[in-house]
Design an enzyme around this catalytic site. Structure first.
Site, PDB file in Angstrom:
ATOM      1  CG  HIS A 203      -1.956  -0.996   1.289  1.00  0.00           C
ATOM      2  ND1 HIS A 203      -1.692  -2.301   1.616  1.00  0.00           N
ATOM      3  CD2 HIS A 203      -3.291  -0.911   1.072  1.00  0.00           C
ATOM      4  CE1 HIS A 203      -2.831  -2.992   1.595  1.00  0.00           C
ATOM      5  NE2 HIS A 203      -3.814  -2.177   1.271  1.00  0.00           N
ATOM      6  CG  HIS A 243       0.833  -3.548   6.841  1.00  0.00           C
ATOM      7  ND1 HIS A 243       1.648  -4.581   6.440  1.00  0.00           N
ATOM      8  CD2 HIS A 243       0.083  -3.227   5.755  1.00  0.00           C
ATOM      9  CE1 HIS A 243       1.400  -4.870   5.168  1.00  0.00           C
ATOM     10  NE2 HIS A 243       0.440  -4.071   4.728  1.00  0.00           N
ATOM     11  CG  ASP A 247       4.885  -4.895   8.144  1.00  0.00           C
ATOM     12  OD1 ASP A 247       5.984  -5.473   8.177  1.00  0.00           O
ATOM     13  OD2 ASP A 247       3.870  -5.333   8.714  1.00  0.00           O
TER      14      ASP A 247
END
Length: 283
Positions: A203, A243, A247
């Site tokens: 993302h 997450h 991350d």
């Protein structure tokens, strides 16, 4: 023997005499001293290593107080890093390690604990934010593909391909456990509550790749919008425990890294095409 022959004979004898006394341009008389010089030259590197303090000052020993002040004055960021290095060395050597039976410690989870409680108590809000996140991922994908298929600029697409390939390799190599309290949603990306790799955040990395391309094209307002949405998305991911903090942070670095690698790839291809064209012209 005439005078001309006598001069030639004398010249020949002198030449032979010089050849006997000369070996590679060094006369026999000087050969011994020359060899001594060679021995000294061979020993010089070893002596130099032992005489650094005598013949050449160690760099930091030549500093004055003014030089030390100027280091802090003109290079504040490395100095801050040096202080932080000492600080975290102290932290690392004094903290207690997380036992295997305990969940990982994540500072981002602690900071977003109130948001986590709100989203856990309001599933509809969590679903709405998840849907907005999926829309944002679609925006990233559309822009990256648009830059290649419509505008003919493949750098962002190449960067995204590099990034997701590396993410797949790393995510599979070390599969992190799903965080406790994960708040999934069927409309969140990847849609359908399917499994996904935690490390690192695609993302975040995809948004960074799109934002960097926008800045290269002087689309600064759109880039700022993407950066803002990316920050909000990162906070939501921490709040839903989708997450770990690491991350997200590595996702930012991955976006920059693979954008740079894609740029190097393009430049290399351009150089090769130019070289091939030049070669054909010369032929």
């Amino acid at each position: 023997m005439d005078a001309e022959g006598s001069r030639f004979h004398s010249y020949t004898n002198l030449r032979k005499s010089r050849d006997r006394k000369s070996i590679n341009g060094v006369t026999v008389g000087n050969l011994h001293s020359h060899n001594k010089g060679d021995t000294k030259m061979m020993k010089k590197p070893f002596k130099a290593a032992a005489m650094v303090g005598q013949n050449r000052k160690v760099f930091f020993l030549s500093w004055s107080m003014e030089d030390a002040v100027n280091v802090v004055r003109y290079h504040p960021i490395p100095c801050i890093f040096a202080v932080s290095l000492l600080f975290f060395m102290g932290v690392e050597y004094t903290l207690f390690m997380i036992p295997p039976s305990s969940p990982p410690f994540d500072l981002g989870f602690l900071l977003t604990r109130p948001l986590h409680r709100v989203l856990a108590a309001r599933p509809a809000l969590n679903t709405a934010l998840a849907a907005l996140n999926t829309v944002f991922v679609g925006m990233q994908t559309m822009y990256i593909l648009w830059s290649w298929l419509v505008e003919g600029r493949p750098r962002a697409t190449i960067s995204a391909l590099f990034m997701f390939t590396c993410r797949g390799i790393l995510g599979y190599s070390t599969q992190l456990p799903l965080p406790e309290g994960f708040l999934g949603s069927g409309v969140d990306f990847p849609v359908g509550n399917v499994s996904f790799f935690l490390f690192f955040s695609g993302h975040v990395a995809g948004s960074v790749i799109a934002s960097l391309d926008m800045r290269r094209m002087q689309r600064r307002e759109l880039a700022c919008l993407f950066d803002t949405l990316n920050v909000l998305q990162a906070v939501r991911l921490l709040g839903t425990r989708g997450h770990y903090t690491i991350d997200l942070v590595v996702g930012v670095g991955a976006g920059w890294l693979f954008d740079s690698l894609a740029g190097n790839y393009e430049e290399d291809k351009k150089r090769r095409r130019a070289a091939a064209t030049t070669h054909q012209i010369l032929l």
